[in-house]
Design a protein around this motif. Structure first.
Motif, PDB file in Angstrom:
ATOM      1  N   UNK A 278      -5.622  -0.994   6.240  1.00  0.00           N
ATOM      2  CA  UNK A 278      -4.746  -1.195   5.081  1.00  0.00           C
ATOM      3  C   UNK A 278      -5.257  -0.489   3.828  1.00  0.00           C
ATOM      4  N   UNK A 279      -6.253   0.385   3.987  1.00  0.00           N
ATOM      5  CA  UNK A 279      -6.800   1.149   2.856  1.00  0.00           C
ATOM      6  C   UNK A 279      -7.301   0.220   1.752  1.00  0.00           C
ATOM      7  N   UNK A 280      -7.887  -0.913   2.167  1.00  0.00           N
ATOM      8  CA  UNK A 280      -8.449  -1.874   1.206  1.00  0.00           C
ATOM      9  C   UNK A 280      -7.431  -2.310   0.161  1.00  0.00           C
ATOM     10  N   UNK A 281      -6.269  -2.718   0.652  1.00  0.00           N
ATOM     11  CA  UNK A 281      -5.176  -3.087  -0.242  1.00  0.00           C
ATOM     12  C   UNK A 281      -5.522  -4.305  -1.104  1.00  0.00           C
ATOM     13  N   UNK A 282      -6.371  -5.202  -0.593  1.00  0.00           N
ATOM     14  CA  UNK A 282      -6.749  -6.371  -1.372  1.00  0.00           C
ATOM     15  C   UNK A 282      -7.461  -5.958  -2.652  1.00  0.00           C
ATOM     16  N   UNK A 283      -8.450  -5.090  -2.533  1.00  0.00           N
ATOM     17  CA  UNK A 283      -9.165  -4.627  -3.717  1.00  0.00           C
ATOM     18  C   UNK A 283      -8.248  -3.824  -4.641  1.00  0.00           C
ATOM     19  N   UNK A 284      -7.376  -3.021  -4.050  1.00  0.00           N
ATOM     20  CA  UNK A 284      -6.439  -2.235  -4.855  1.00  0.00           C
ATOM     21  C   UNK A 284      -5.548  -3.144  -5.702  1.00  0.00           C
TER      22      UNK A 284
END
Length: 306
Positions: free
Chosen positions: A198-204
């Motif tokens: 998810x391409x680190x969507x949480x951090x994004x």
């Protein structure tokens, strides 16, 4: 009720999902609306495809018979999925506007507080989305916008044309579905959990002040079922039960508390239509688990940290 912030607005941490309200009669749905409102839950999440549209219709009929209730509620709907012989995604200007206008008629309201793009359209043209959003906003039909199941790059592509803030990303997240967490935890390992899907969507989302709405908070897999009381998750349920007794709530309440313990300013979408489950879930939103308890639950769900 714990509050979180979307944009500059404080909203409840618990959202009532509407995918399963299609089997309720008007009186039962009105009772659920009132019970949730008494608990501080005034946020309702719809989608144009739920029940083939019947869920919005049923809700609209119930709301119509409750004078003054619309202004007490926050209504959200989603668009972009066109079911049929095969699934088709459609973010064209014409489809977005048609979907919203249909949802408004079904819900018997003049506006949506939030509109989310349901799942990514692989043929998306951000210029068309921007034109649709501009028209809907200028007409007062949609007040705020967001997405669902979108990656950081998909959101960034939308932002090249869309001028409205994308305030929400609705994502699947639960104790038994922790993909939002796993890859960063397994950095520099050869474990497959370290593969980012998810391409680190949480951090994004945290970096860009986008509120994550966690759907299927009691589910494992996609549509397989719940982990609450499931013998395949015996260790997890043992910890849930112990902590539920400690905090005088339910296992569902602890599952909610686990999600909201994360500092990402998240909301939790619960789909229960059983009013008896509401108190435990609402209480869970008020519980702050310790760091040790949070990690114990994560491990009990089958996650082994390096």
């Amino acid at each position: 009720m714990k509050l979180v912030t979307i944009g500059n607005r404080n909203v409840p941490a618990i959202i009532q999902g509407c995918m399963r309200i299609g089997n309720l009669d008007t009186k039962s749905l009105q009772n659920l609306i009132e019970k949730q409102l008494e608990s501080g839950v005034n946020f309702w999440d719809h989608a144009d495809i739920y029940g083939g549209g019947t869920c919005e219709t049923i809700f609209g009929e119930a709301l119509h018979q409750m004078p003054g209730m619309r202004d007490k509620l926050i209504l959200q709907s989603k668009c972009g999925i066109r079911p049929g012989a095969f699934t088709c995604y459609d973010f064209s200007k014409a489809h977005i506007i048609r979907s919203v206008e249909t949802s408004l008629r079904r819900l018997q309201t003049d506006r949506l507080d939030y509109l989310l793009l349901h799942r990514p359209d692989l043929l998306m043209e951000p210029e068309e989305v921007a034109e649709a959003f501009d028209q809907l906003e200028s007409q007062g039909k949609v007040l705020h916008f967001g997405v669902s199941n979108h990656t950081p790059s998909q959101i960034e592509l939308l932002k090249t044309c869309v001028k409205q803030p994308l305030e929400i990303n609705q994502l699947q997240f639960s104790l038994a579905h922790t993909l939002l967490l796993d890859a960063p935890a397994y950095l520099n390992t050869t474990d497959s959990h370290g593969i980012s899907r998810d391409a680190n969507v949480l951090d994004y989302c945290r970096q860009n002040h986008i509120t994550i709405q966690c759907y299927s908070p009691f589910q494992y897999g996609v549509f397989e079922g719940t982990f609450i009381g499931n013998p395949d998750y015996a260790q997890l349920n043992a910890v849930l039960t112990r902590l539920a007794k400690k905090y005088d709530t339910t296992e569902n309440g602890i599952a909610v508390a686990w999600l909201l313990r994360h500092p990402a300013n998240m909301q939790v979408v619960v789909g229960t239509t059983n009013a008896a489950r509401i108190p435990g879930i609402v209480k869970g939103a008020e519980i702050t688990l310790t760091r040790e308890e949070w990690y114990e639950l994560y491990a009990a769900a089958g996650n082994k940290l390096p």
